[in-house]
Design a protein around this motif. Structure first.
Motif, PDB file in Angstrom:
ATOM      1  N   PHE A 228     -13.803 -38.965  68.694  1.00 39.91           N
ATOM      2  CA  PHE A 228     -13.721 -37.534  68.401  1.00 39.91           C
ATOM      3  C   PHE A 228     -12.941 -37.279  67.105  1.00 39.91           C
ATOM      4  O   PHE A 228     -13.117 -36.230  66.482  1.00 39.91           O
ATOM      5  N   ALA A 229     -12.115 -38.234  66.700  1.00 38.71           N
ATOM      6  CA  ALA A 229     -11.447 -38.105  65.404  1.00 38.71           C
ATOM      7  C   ALA A 229     -12.482 -38.086  64.287  1.00 38.71           C
ATOM      8  O   ALA A 229     -12.365 -37.320  63.327  1.00 38.71           O
ATOM      9  N   TYR A 230     -13.500 -38.931  64.403  1.00 39.44           N
ATOM     10  CA  TYR A 230     -14.523 -38.887  63.353  1.00 39.44           C
ATOM     11  C   TYR A 230     -15.502 -37.747  63.582  1.00 39.44           C
ATOM     12  O   TYR A 230     -16.103 -37.234  62.634  1.00 39.44           O
ATOM     13  N   PHE A 231     -15.704 -37.302  64.844  1.00 39.95           N
ATOM     14  CA  PHE A 231     -16.528 -36.105  65.069  1.00 39.95           C
ATOM     15  C   PHE A 231     -15.996 -34.938  64.239  1.00 39.95           C
ATOM     16  O   PHE A 231     -16.737 -34.263  63.534  1.00 39.95           O
ATOM     17  N   THR A 232     -14.684 -34.713  64.355  1.00 37.60           N
ATOM     18  CA  THR A 232     -14.062 -33.608  63.631  1.00 37.60           C
ATOM     19  C   THR A 232     -13.857 -33.950  62.153  1.00 37.60           C
ATOM     20  O   THR A 232     -14.197 -33.177  61.259  1.00 37.60           O
ATOM     21  N   VAL A 361      -6.609 -34.131  63.774  1.00 35.06           N
ATOM     22  CA  VAL A 361      -7.387 -34.350  62.549  1.00 35.06           C
ATOM     23  C   VAL A 361      -7.470 -33.064  61.738  1.00 35.06           C
ATOM     24  O   VAL A 361      -7.276 -33.066  60.515  1.00 35.06           O
ATOM     25  N   ALA A 362      -7.771 -31.964  62.410  1.00 37.29           N
ATOM     26  CA  ALA A 362      -7.891 -30.677  61.714  1.00 37.29           C
ATOM     27  C   ALA A 362      -6.555 -30.251  61.113  1.00 37.29           C
ATOM     28  O   ALA A 362      -6.495 -29.733  59.988  1.00 37.29           O
ATOM     29  N   ALA A 363      -5.459 -30.467  61.846  1.00 38.72           N
ATOM     30  CA  ALA A 363      -4.143 -30.039  61.370  1.00 38.72           C
ATOM     31  C   ALA A 363      -3.681 -30.853  60.171  1.00 38.72           C
ATOM     32  O   ALA A 363      -2.982 -30.334  59.282  1.00 38.72           O
ATOM     33  N   LEU A 364      -4.049 -32.136  60.113  1.00 43.23           N
ATOM     34  CA  LEU A 364      -3.580 -33.021  59.045  1.00 43.23           C
ATOM     35  C   LEU A 364      -4.527 -33.094  57.860  1.00 43.23           C
ATOM     36  O   LEU A 364      -4.209 -33.729  56.854  1.00 43.23           O
ATOM     37  N   PHE A 371      -8.180 -39.148  54.976  1.00 42.38           N
ATOM     38  CA  PHE A 371      -6.918 -39.693  55.478  1.00 42.38           C
ATOM     39  C   PHE A 371      -6.624 -39.264  56.913  1.00 42.38           C
ATOM     40  O   PHE A 371      -6.269 -40.093  57.753  1.00 42.38           O
ATOM     41  N   SER A 372      -6.761 -37.974  57.219  1.00 40.81           N
ATOM     42  CA  SER A 372      -6.410 -37.507  58.567  1.00 40.81           C
ATOM     43  C   SER A 372      -7.318 -38.141  59.612  1.00 40.81           C
ATOM     44  O   SER A 372      -6.865 -38.567  60.678  1.00 40.81           O
TER      45      SER A 372
END
Length: 397
Positions: A228-232, A361-364, A371-372
């Protein structure tokens, strides 16, 4: 007509049960803007239509698990399907955002029931390699839907309006309702066991205290968090940073869905070739961690290679296809008498991991690099390894 567990119809119905929640996510994506325009809601407010659905999916799972262990899988599937139909009709008739959100909550609560039942039914009926193969089919079904659902939603939007899109979950729920009469109850129900809040708490405490069960749940959830990190992050990177068109990104996203599907197939083949569940899971963990670390190194060095990001996306997705079926199966088989509760705990923890990963991910996100996405993906890969090595494979006294 009786539907036998070794038939294609049975496999199809299990896949439909597992993927019904995604009908309420991916199918409506193309319609969010049109829905907001019609209901007088902003884009940010329309985001709540997704958020409340996710929260409802995860929260209600914790109730469905113990109930399905006590009453059986078929009753909660029927109940969930009725909720999905009623909620979808309510969404079609909604004339304001608050009305829509209420029915989205109800729809999430209904769809959660079918997904919990699907994973529990597999463990009720199958064991060993057969159970792992069926789990792989469920994961496969869940990731086929994101590939085709947005297109179906776009077609319905083009020929009708946003309200027509809610016909899709209605159709899926009605198929399941009709099919339930042909399925035998799979749960092993003990009439002497009473359902009470205390009993539910005891069951979840048993899961928390069982290292192999809980370790596999955490490993699966962390692997999902990496994905889900790469989804976002991939959406932010390709569309916001690189300026790709949404349809161009859609092609890239489809490739990652195909990779999950390929991973489930490879997982089954590795099992048939004699690799143990532990070996298959370890393989997936190593591949995903190495790829996430490579992406993080590139991002720290200032690189912005789209090719590298795509390769990492595909590799991590394939790794999840290797990890999830076996980790899920290993968790569910530990305490057979409360497999519904284990299925619910798995869904809840995975949903929490996915939500926290996406939020981080969205916040960073810095607006111009991967990078995030790389950092959060790598962190969740390490968490998955820690859960598996430190809890599941830890030496037992």
């Amino acid at each position: 007509m009786r539907i036998h567990s070794d038939s294609f119809a049975f496999t199809f119905l299990l896949g439909l049960m597992a993927s019904l929640p995604t009908f309420g996510i991916d199918t409506i994506l193309p319609s969010l803007s049109a829905t907001g325009d019609d209901l007088g809601a902003t884009s940010a407010e329309m985001g709540l239509a997704m958020s409340v659905y996710f929260v409802s999916l995860g929260a209600t799972a914790l109730a469905y698990g113990p109930i399905s262990d006590h009453l059986g899988r078929k009753p909660i599937v029927r109940f969930g399907c009725v909720l999905v139909v009623c909620a979808s009709v309510g969404c079609m008739l909604a004339i304001s955002l608050p009305q829509l959100l209420i029915f989205r909550v109800i729809g999430g609560a209904g769809a959660s029931a079918t997904a919990i039942a699907a994973f529990a039914i597999v463990r009720d009926i199958f064991d060993g390699e057969a159970a792992a193969a069926k789990m792989a089919n469920l994961v496969l079904a869940i990731y086929i839907v994101p590939m085709i659902a947005p297109t179906i939603g776009a077609i319905l939007l083009a020929f009708g309006n946003w309200r027509a899109i809610y016909l899709v979950p209605i159709a899926g729920a009605l198929v399941l309702l009709v099919a339930m009469s042909g399925l035998s109850e799979s749960a092993r129900i003990d009439p002497n066991v009473r359902l009470s809040p205390a009993a539910i708490v005891r069951n979840y405490l048993r899961i928390l205290r069982h290292p192999i069960c809980m370790g596999n749940i955490l490993c699966n959830a962390a692997a999902a968090g990496a994905m889900f990190a790469y989804f976002t992050g991939s959406s932010l990177f390709f569309i916001n940073a690189l300026g790709l068109k949404p349809y161009e990104y859609g092609v890239i996203f489809a490739a990652s869905s195909l990779a999950v599907m390929a991973g489930t197939r490879v997982s089954g083949k590795l099992s048939r070739w004699g690799l143990s569940p532990a070996q298959v899971i370890a393989t997936g963990l190593v591949i995903s961690t190495i790829l996430a670390a490579s992406l993080l190194v590139m991002a720290i060095a200032g690189g912005n290679s789209a090719v590298v990001v795509v390769l990492v996306m595909v590799g991590v997705a394939l790794s999840f296809g290797l990890i999830s079926p076996h980790a899920t199966n290993e968790a569910l088989r530990q305490i057979p008498e409360i497999v519904g509760s284990i299925s619910a705990a798995r869904a809840f923890v995975q949903m929490a991991a996915a939500a926290s990963s996406s939020a981080m991910v969205a916040a960073l996100f810095d607006g111009h690099s991967a990078f995030s996405m790389a950092l959060v993906m790598f962190a969740f890969c390490l968490l998955a390894i820690a859960a598996y090595v430190g809890i599941v494979r830890a030496p037992k006294d």
